[in-house]
Design an enzyme around this catalytic site. Structure first.
Site, PDB file in Angstrom:
ATOM      1  N   ASN A  12      25.077  14.970 -20.417  1.00  0.00           N
ATOM      2  CA  ASN A  12      26.475  15.331 -20.692  1.00  0.00           C
ATOM      3  C   ASN A  12      27.098  14.407 -21.717  1.00  0.00           C
ATOM      4  O   ASN A  12      26.649  13.269 -21.895  1.00  0.00           O
ATOM      5  CB  ASN A  12      27.342  15.209 -19.423  1.00  0.00           C
ATOM      6  CG  ASN A  12      27.018  16.235 -18.366  1.00  0.00           C
ATOM      7  OD1 ASN A  12      26.503  17.306 -18.658  1.00  0.00           O
ATOM      8  ND2 ASN A  12      27.302  15.892 -17.122  1.00  0.00           N
ATOM      9  N   GLY A  40      26.025  12.010 -18.128  1.00  0.00           N
ATOM     10  CA  GLY A  40      25.210  12.939 -17.353  1.00  0.00           C
ATOM     11  C   GLY A  40      24.320  12.141 -16.423  1.00  0.00           C
ATOM     12  O   GLY A  40      23.707  11.149 -16.831  1.00  0.00           O
ATOM     13  N   GLY A  42      21.440  12.633 -15.054  1.00  0.00           N
ATOM     14  CA  GLY A  42      20.045  12.523 -15.455  1.00  0.00           C
ATOM     15  C   GLY A  42      19.856  11.547 -16.594  1.00  0.00           C
ATOM     16  O   GLY A  42      19.000  10.653 -16.534  1.00  0.00           O
ATOM     17  N   ASN A 186      25.312   8.763  -1.815  1.00  0.00           N
ATOM     18  CA  ASN A 186      26.391   7.840  -1.458  1.00  0.00           C
ATOM     19  C   ASN A 186      26.985   8.296  -0.125  1.00  0.00           C
ATOM     20  O   ASN A 186      26.468   9.227   0.514  1.00  0.00           O
ATOM     21  CB  ASN A 186      27.433   7.736  -2.573  1.00  0.00           C
ATOM     22  CG  ASN A 186      28.152   9.047  -2.854  1.00  0.00           C
ATOM     23  OD1 ASN A 186      28.173   9.963  -2.020  1.00  0.00           O
ATOM     24  ND2 ASN A 186      28.751   9.159  -4.024  1.00  0.00           N
ATOM     25  N   GLY A 224      28.808   1.481  -2.007  1.00  0.00           N
ATOM     26  CA  GLY A 224      29.753   0.846  -2.918  1.00  0.00           C
ATOM     27  C   GLY A 224      29.767  -0.657  -2.738  1.00  0.00           C
ATOM     28  O   GLY A 224      28.718  -1.314  -2.693  1.00  0.00           O
ATOM     29  N   ALA A 251      28.958   5.533 -13.237  1.00  0.00           N
ATOM     30  CA  ALA A 251      27.515   5.335 -13.458  1.00  0.00           C
ATOM     31  C   ALA A 251      26.910   4.187 -12.657  1.00  0.00           C
ATOM     32  O   ALA A 251      25.737   3.856 -12.842  1.00  0.00           O
ATOM     33  CB  ALA A 251      27.182   5.156 -14.934  1.00  0.00           C
ATOM     34  N   ALA A 252      27.657   3.597 -11.735  1.00  0.00           N
ATOM     35  CA  ALA A 252      27.069   2.534 -10.910  1.00  0.00           C
ATOM     36  C   ALA A 252      25.921   3.079 -10.064  1.00  0.00           C
ATOM     37  O   ALA A 252      24.853   2.464  -9.956  1.00  0.00           O
ATOM     38  CB  ALA A 252      28.131   1.908 -10.026  1.00  0.00           C
ATOM     39  N   GLY A 253      26.137   4.238  -9.461  1.00  0.00           N
ATOM     40  CA  GLY A 253      25.080   4.856  -8.665  1.00  0.00           C
ATOM     41  C   GLY A 253      23.871   5.225  -9.508  1.00  0.00           C
ATOM     42  O   GLY A 253      22.725   5.059  -9.081  1.00  0.00           O
ATOM     43  N   ASP A 254      24.119   5.738 -10.715  1.00  0.00           N
ATOM     44  CA  ASP A 254      23.020   6.090 -11.611  1.00  0.00           C
ATOM     45  C   ASP A 254      22.240   4.851 -12.028  1.00  0.00           C
ATOM     46  O   ASP A 254      21.012   4.885 -12.150  1.00  0.00           O
ATOM     47  CB  ASP A 254      23.560   6.793 -12.859  1.00  0.00           C
ATOM     48  CG  ASP A 254      24.211   8.130 -12.534  1.00  0.00           C
ATOM     49  OD1 ASP A 254      23.848   8.734 -11.519  1.00  0.00           O
ATOM     50  OD2 ASP A 254      25.091   8.552 -13.306  1.00  0.00           O
ATOM     51  N   SER A 293      27.758   0.782 -19.976  1.00  0.00           N
ATOM     52  CA  SER A 293      27.860  -0.240 -18.925  1.00  0.00           C
ATOM     53  C   SER A 293      26.512  -0.642 -18.348  1.00  0.00           C
ATOM     54  O   SER A 293      26.401  -1.651 -17.650  1.00  0.00           O
ATOM     55  CB  SER A 293      28.748   0.275 -17.783  1.00  0.00           C
ATOM     56  OG  SER A 293      28.077   1.273 -17.020  1.00  0.00           O
TER      57      SER A 293
END
Length: 306
Positions: A12, A40, A42, A186, A224, A251-254, A293
């Site tokens: 994205n 995005g 992915g 999450n 988190g 994008a922390a999770g990514d 980031s």
């Protein structure tokens, strides 16, 4: 290049606005900053894995527009194999409209665009990439039939299979679970998938145990600032998060997923991979934006020095 991590998922362009507060329904708020940033789930996870030591291939679909050209170029600049990134003629590229408030919380609206054109046939044509991989990662921002095909094929090939079930809009098909080595939701996604209200570490464990009972190998619930909870054959283990001052949690999770995959592909243990992912995610939230980031391996190496 032979990729040891293959990511099948969304690409994205993120349109990011910052404001003091998130708008309520019907409310207009004044923003302070705006940026156009490649994103995005992915692509973010592919970039994270690549920056953190893995050889990565991306399988996805962009639109036939200027954003699509920029998005592909951004992945190539990260030394990501993009032979699997196709162009959907007549379609726009995927977009994410993101608002981030002063406390670093965000709201996100996703427009699928070219991502909706990533079909099982696209993945079938790239089966050699899956055959070469050690770890295969999927999310839920592309058609579910494509995700189902990828999970099943990667399982048949004996790969380590990771599913980040985001965005989760309801339970996953029961047949998927046996194909997943690591399910990484999450708190809200764990609740959506399991039907268990997740508002504490204990309830997160209950949700994870229910998902494991459906067939998932190991469930890692990201919490988190509270860290991560691993629930596997040996029971539950809590991993506290590094303490940082968050600027932007986008994008922390990514970052965690990509770093975790890179560590596993690099031969690290499950525990080492989780700690590595947490360190990477903690550094990412101190910076603005999605892909901008995401840290590089050298930054984490410096961080580890006394």
């Amino acid at each position: 290049m032979q990729a040891n991590v293959v990511v099948v998922g969304s690409i994205n362009m993120d349109l990011v606005a910052r404001s003091k507060t998130l708008p309520r329904p019907g409310e207009t708020v004044v923003g302070s900053e705006f940026a156009t940033v490649p994103g995005g789930k992915g692509a973010n996870q592919a970039v994270a894995a690549a920056r953190l030591g893995a050889k990565v291939a991306m399988v996805g679909c962009v639109g036939a527009d200027a954003y699509g050209e920029q998005l592909r170029a951004a992945l190539v600049a990260e030394s990501i194999d993009c032979q699997g990134v196709s162009v959907a003629e007549g379609q726009p590229s995927g977009l994410a409209l993101i608002v981030v408030d002063a406390s670093s919380q965000n709201t996100i609206v996703i427009i699928a665009g070219g991502n909706a054109c990533l079909l099982p046939a696209n993945v079938q044509r790239l089966d050699s990439l899956l055959q070469q991989a050690e770890v295969v990662i999927c999310q839920l921002e592309v058609p579910l039939d494509t995700v189902a095909h990828t999970l099943a094929r990667a399982r048949r090939l004996g790969k380590t299979v990771i599913l980040n079930p985001a965005p989760a809009t309801g339970p996953l098909p029961d047949s998927w679970y046996a194909n997943i080595d690591y399910l990484i939701p999450n708190e809200s996604e764990a609740q959506t998938l399991s039907g268990v209200a997740v508002d504490s570490r204990a309830s997160a464990q209950a949700a994870a145990e229910k998902l494991r009972a459906l067939g998932a190998g190991t469930v890692i619930v990201t919490l988190g600032a509270e860290g991560a909870l691993l629930v596997g054959e040996g029971g539950a283990v809590h991993f506290p998060a590094p303490v940082v001052q968050a600027l932007d949690t986008t994008a922390a999770g990514d970052t965690f997923v990509g770093a975790f995959a890179a560590a596993l592909a690099g031969g690290q243990s499950e525990r080492e991979a989780i700690l590595f992912g947490q360190r990477a995610a903690a550094l990412s939230v101190t910076r603005a934006g999605a892909q901008p980031s995401i840290p590089h391996l050298c930054e984490l190496s410096k961080q580890a020095q006394p």
